[in-house]
Every structure is written in C-alpha cells, then in structure tokens.
Design a protein around this motif. Structure first.
Motif, PDB file in Angstrom:
ATOM      1  N   LEU A 147       1.027  -1.096   0.397  1.00 21.10           N
ATOM      2  CA  LEU A 147      -0.012   0.025   0.117  1.00 21.10           C
ATOM      3  C   LEU A 147       1.223   0.625  -0.190  1.00 21.10           C
ATOM      4  O   LEU A 147       2.185   1.431   1.007  1.00 21.10           O
ATOM      5  N   HIS A 148       0.581   2.626  -0.986  1.00 17.38           N
ATOM      6  CA  HIS A 148       1.315   3.653  -1.225  1.00 17.38           C
ATOM      7  C   HIS A 148       0.473   4.415  -0.561  1.00 17.38           C
ATOM      8  O   HIS A 148      -0.625   4.943  -1.185  1.00 17.38           O
ATOM      9  N   TYR A 149       0.855   5.684   0.112  1.00 16.99           N
ATOM     10  CA  TYR A 149       0.360   6.765   0.554  1.00 16.99           C
ATOM     11  C   TYR A 149       1.213   8.526  -0.197  1.00 16.99           C
ATOM     12  O   TYR A 149       2.337   7.730   0.944  1.00 16.99           O
ATOM     13  N   TRP A 150       1.164   8.760  -0.647  1.00 20.51           N
ATOM     14  CA  TRP A 150       1.760  10.174  -1.241  1.00 20.51           C
ATOM     15  C   TRP A 150       3.521   9.659  -1.303  1.00 20.51           C
ATOM     16  O   TRP A 150       3.922   9.758  -0.782  1.00 20.51           O
ATOM     17  N   GLY A 151       3.128   8.335  -2.110  1.00 19.81           N
ATOM     18  CA  GLY A 151       4.889   7.657  -2.802  1.00 19.81           C
ATOM     19  C   GLY A 151       4.858   6.625  -2.039  1.00 19.81           C
ATOM     20  O   GLY A 151       6.731   6.777  -1.935  1.00 19.81           O
ATOM     21  N   LYS A 152       4.410   6.606  -0.496  1.00 21.92           N
ATOM     22  CA  LYS A 152       5.583   5.876   1.111  1.00 21.92           C
ATOM     23  C   LYS A 152       4.705   4.967   0.716  1.00 21.92           C
ATOM     24  O   LYS A 152       4.018   4.486   1.308  1.00 21.92           O
ATOM     25  N   VAL A 153       5.075   4.006   0.563  1.00 22.69           N
ATOM     26  CA  VAL A 153       5.191   2.401   1.718  1.00 22.69           C
ATOM     27  C   VAL A 153       4.778   1.839   2.678  1.00 22.69           C
ATOM     28  O   VAL A 153       5.248   2.719   3.815  1.00 22.69           O
ATOM     29  N   LEU A 154       3.196   1.723   2.908  1.00 26.06           N
ATOM     30  CA  LEU A 154       3.304   1.263   4.234  1.00 26.06           C
ATOM     31  C   LEU A 154       3.316   0.521   4.922  1.00 26.06           C
ATOM     32  O   LEU A 154       3.028  -0.580   4.187  1.00 26.06           O
ATOM     33  N   GLU A 155       3.578   0.389   6.123  1.00 22.28           N
ATOM     34  CA  GLU A 155       4.680  -0.759   7.257  1.00 22.28           C
ATOM     35  C   GLU A 155       3.386  -1.376   7.566  1.00 22.28           C
ATOM     36  O   GLU A 155       2.461  -0.635   8.520  1.00 22.28           O
ATOM     37  N   PRO A 156       3.074  -2.383   7.393  1.00 22.92           N
ATOM     38  CA  PRO A 156       2.775  -3.485   7.848  1.00 22.92           C
ATOM     39  C   PRO A 156       2.170  -3.830   9.762  1.00 22.92           C
ATOM     40  O   PRO A 156       0.916  -3.812   9.832  1.00 22.92           O
ATOM     41  N   SER A 157       2.937  -3.142  10.427  1.00 21.45           N
ATOM     42  CA  SER A 157       3.078  -3.006  12.061  1.00 21.45           C
ATOM     43  C   SER A 157       2.573  -1.453  11.772  1.00 21.45           C
ATOM     44  O   SER A 157       2.238  -2.057  13.610  1.00 21.45           O
ATOM     45  N   LYS A 158       2.746  -0.714  11.190  1.00 22.11           N
ATOM     46  CA  LYS A 158       1.891   0.354  11.953  1.00 22.11           C
ATOM     47  C   LYS A 158       0.866   0.823  11.451  1.00 22.11           C
ATOM     48  O   LYS A 158      -0.741   0.341  11.030  1.00 22.11           O
ATOM     49  N   LEU A 159      -0.417   1.474  12.407  1.00 19.27           N
ATOM     50  CA  LEU A 159      -1.716   1.912  12.205  1.00 19.27           C
ATOM     51  C   LEU A 159      -1.417   2.680  11.456  1.00 19.27           C
ATOM     52  O   LEU A 159      -0.786   3.402  10.658  1.00 19.27           O
ATOM     53  N   LEU A 160      -3.256   3.738  10.573  1.00 13.87           N
ATOM     54  CA  LEU A 160      -2.640   4.046   9.282  1.00 13.87           C
ATOM     55  C   LEU A 160      -2.747   5.433  10.580  1.00 13.87           C
ATOM     56  O   LEU A 160      -2.654   6.542   9.835  1.00 13.87           O
ATOM     57  N   ARG A 161      -3.130   5.571  11.549  1.00 15.20           N
ATOM     58  CA  ARG A 161      -3.112   6.719  11.924  1.00 15.20           C
ATOM     59  C   ARG A 161      -2.111   7.689  12.329  1.00 15.20           C
ATOM     60  O   ARG A 161      -0.743   8.113  12.459  1.00 15.20           O
ATOM     61  N   ASP A 162      -0.240   6.702  12.517  1.00 12.44           N
ATOM     62  CA  ASP A 162       1.349   6.687  12.289  1.00 12.44           C
ATOM     63  C   ASP A 162       1.186   7.248  11.381  1.00 12.44           C
ATOM     64  O   ASP A 162       1.937   7.877  11.514  1.00 12.44           O
ATOM     65  N   TYR A 163       0.699   7.746   9.918  1.00 11.09           N
ATOM     66  CA  TYR A 163       0.830   8.245   8.447  1.00 11.09           C
ATOM     67  C   TYR A 163       0.169   9.120   8.881  1.00 11.09           C
ATOM     68  O   TYR A 163      -0.019  10.029   7.475  1.00 11.09           O
ATOM     69  N   ALA A 164      -0.757   9.502   9.812  1.00 12.17           N
ATOM     70  CA  ALA A 164      -1.396  10.712   9.569  1.00 12.17           C
ATOM     71  C   ALA A 164      -2.150  10.647   8.322  1.00 12.17           C
ATOM     72  O   ALA A 164      -2.690  11.818   7.811  1.00 12.17           O
ATOM     73  N   ILE A 165      -3.054   9.907   7.816  1.00 13.48           N
ATOM     74  CA  ILE A 165      -3.937   9.977   6.417  1.00 13.48           C
ATOM     75  C   ILE A 165      -5.544  10.165   7.776  1.00 13.48           C
ATOM     76  O   ILE A 165      -5.910   9.592   8.217  1.00 13.48           O
ATOM     77  N   LYS A 166      -6.062  10.830   6.890  1.00  7.86           N
ATOM     78  CA  LYS A 166      -7.344  11.752   6.517  1.00  7.86           C
ATOM     79  C   LYS A 166      -8.480  11.101   6.311  1.00  7.86           C
ATOM     80  O   LYS A 166      -7.953  10.347   5.367  1.00  7.86           O
ATOM     81  N   ALA A 167      -9.531  10.903   6.262  1.00  7.18           N
ATOM     82  CA  ALA A 167     -10.471  10.061   6.037  1.00  7.18           C
ATOM     83  C   ALA A 167     -10.932  10.645   4.609  1.00  7.18           C
ATOM     84  O   ALA A 167     -10.518  11.987   4.014  1.00  7.18           O
ATOM     85  N   HIS A 168     -10.877   9.917   3.344  1.00  6.66           N
ATOM     86  CA  HIS A 168     -11.177   9.928   2.131  1.00  6.66           C
ATOM     87  C   HIS A 168      -9.549  10.146   1.295  1.00  6.66           C
ATOM     88  O   HIS A 168      -9.575  10.863   0.333  1.00  6.66           O
ATOM     89  N   SER A 169      -8.863  10.101   1.657  1.00  6.73           N
ATOM     90  CA  SER A 169      -7.900  10.192   1.030  1.00  6.73           C
ATOM     91  C   SER A 169      -7.666   8.781   0.821  1.00  6.73           C
ATOM     92  O   SER A 169      -8.128   8.062   1.105  1.00  6.73           O
TER      93      SER A 169
END
Length: 105
Positions: free
Chosen positions: A59-81
């Motif tokens: 999974l990528h968010y703004w070009g950054k690979v999301l680590e499976p061990s973390k929560l989505l809030r750790d990346y400050a992902i907003k609703a409808h992103s």
C-alpha cells in the motif's frame, strides 16, 4: 494539538483488467474499523482486488510504502484519502521453461 486519528473511510485505487483485456484504473471507497492497522487494510485490499493472498501486495500513500506493523493514524492519513494498491508479480516456483532438466545430461 490533538493526536492524529484513524480515518473512517479511504479510497483504494488499483488497476485491473476489464472484459476486453485492457488495464483500467478502479477506485473503491472502503469503510474502515476504528484504529485500523495497515495489515488489516491489506487484508481488505486482497478482497477488493480478488488477488491471491500469496501475491505480494503493498500500500502506498503519497509515494510512501505503508508498513504492515503500523496503524493508519501513524501516517496521519485523513478520511477519504487515496491509498494506492501495488500488486507485485508472483515469482515463478520453477525456472523458465528453457531451463528444463535433461535426463540424458
């Protein structure tokens, strides 16, 4: 300043083949459980894309690979992103067909 919260919904963007065999981009809005982890979202993405769990998925968010061990809030992902799903090609179990073992060798 309040701590970042986990989004309630995200847009999952992926590519798939249409009926005519052409690649098309698809976007699905996905509801998320509270305090959703990246690992849980990866599981949902396998269901959305109908991919085999044996196929590597990122999974990528703004070009950054999301680590499976973390929560989505750790990346400050907003609703409808928008989160992009990247399916990696499966590695072959055997070598290429031209490397077939010869009984006479």
């Amino acid at each position: 300043m309040e701590p970042p919260t986990s989004p309630a919904q995200v847009k999952v963007k992926y590519r798939a083949l249409d009926e005519e065999g052409r690649m098309e981009e698809r976007v699905v809005t996905q509801d998320l459980p509270e305090e959703c982890s990246v690992k849980a979202l990866i599981g949902l993405c396998y269901d959305i894309t109908n991919a085999s769990p044996r196929q590597p998925l990122e999974l990528h968010y703004w070009g950054k690979v999301l680590e499976p061990s973390k929560l989505l809030r750790d990346y400050a992902i907003k609703a409808h992103s928008e989160i992009k799903v990247v399916l990696r090609p499966k590695l072959p179990v055997r070598g290429p067909p031209w490397m077939v073992a010869c009984d006479a060798c």
